[in-house]
Design an enzyme around this catalytic site. Sequence first.
Site, PDB file in Angstrom:
ATOM      1  N   SER A  15       0.848  -1.189   0.000  1.00 44.27           N
ATOM      2  CA  SER A  15       0.000   0.000   0.000  1.00 44.27           C
ATOM      3  C   SER A  15       0.884   1.240   0.000  1.00 44.27           C
ATOM      4  CB  SER A  15      -0.916   0.010   1.237  1.00 44.27           C
ATOM      5  OG  SER A  15      -0.139   0.096   2.424  1.00 44.27           O
ATOM      6  N   GLY A  16       0.236   2.388  -0.044  1.00 46.36           N
ATOM      7  CA  GLY A  16       0.917   3.660   0.170  1.00 46.36           C
ATOM      8  C   GLY A  16       2.033   3.974  -0.804  1.00 46.36           C
ATOM      9  N   SER A 140      11.374  10.089   6.585  1.00 43.31           N
ATOM     10  CA  SER A 140      10.247  10.925   6.996  1.00 43.31           C
ATOM     11  C   SER A 140      10.816  12.268   7.427  1.00 43.31           C
ATOM     12  CB  SER A 140       9.535  10.267   8.195  1.00 43.31           C
ATOM     13  OG  SER A 140       8.640  11.167   8.815  1.00 43.31           O
ATOM     14  N   TYR A 153       9.368   6.111  16.889  1.00 41.59           N
ATOM     15  CA  TYR A 153       9.373   6.199  15.426  1.00 41.59           C
ATOM     16  C   TYR A 153      10.442   7.188  14.950  1.00 41.59           C
ATOM     17  CZ  TYR A 153       7.645   7.186  10.694  1.00 41.59           C
ATOM     18  OH  TYR A 153       7.544   7.369   9.332  1.00 41.59           O
TER      19      TYR A 153
END
Length: 281
Positions: A15-16, A140, A153
């Site tokens: 996904s994504g 990120s 994270y």
Amino acid sequence: MSAAPRTVLITGTSSGIGLAAAIAAARAGWRTVATLRDTTRADVLRKAAEEADVELDIRQLDVTDEASVTAAVDGVIADYGRLDAVVNNAGAGHVGTLENDSVAEIRKVMEVNFFGVLSVSKAALPHLRATGGRLITVTSVGGVIGQPFNEAYCAAKFAVEGYMESLAPVARTLGVSVTVVEPGAVATEFVNNVGIDLEAEIDAGPYTGTLRRYIDHAVGQFLDGSAQTPAGAAEAVMEALTTDLPAFRIQTTDWARTFVATKLADVDGSAVQDLTGAWVA
């Protein structure tokens, strides 16, 4: 005689961003090995490939299982004889804070988001050296700026960025390009990956009110239209894959560039603390 197509292996394609990057790479003419931990979840990927009229080689790869990593990389070399690029995309979100998280939970976040990246990269590097290839890792903006309730994270993403930033000049001497791609908010990913039932009453002990304010802030980014699509983020992956001399660090939106720039110019840390502190105050 035409040259063999370049081969790219992408992790986390169920996904994504991973799914979108696999489709984009195949459209661009790459032989695309799209891997995922659980191949029984590949229906969405297969449907996307069919709709895009592209061919994917879908294979199993669990980044936390070294035997699985070795088997996947060795299988690509056995079948195609070369590996020109790797996109480390597999990862998992986590929302929590130190007092409430167990050390085991934090280790699991590191295992998937950091050690999994290293495991795939280590297995691939000899083959990338042979082709003058590219090692691309989707990190990120949380790999640059620590964010409330994303401690584990962000720690994993910080670790990935530090490792790759250190590796990049070494790999370059042997012809391998190393790049990190830094998305901001990507539509659907936060709600799907953080492991919190947003409809349920949140009980985080003394942190309950603060966590609720953070959740409201984060979900707001996904509801106000500012989150980009996975396909938009995948464009930055394709930039790293195809540009002659890709930058080490590529952000996926103007917002992400501005956000990251706050940290890179923040010598004493006060600008970041003021920024993220406002999310939970």
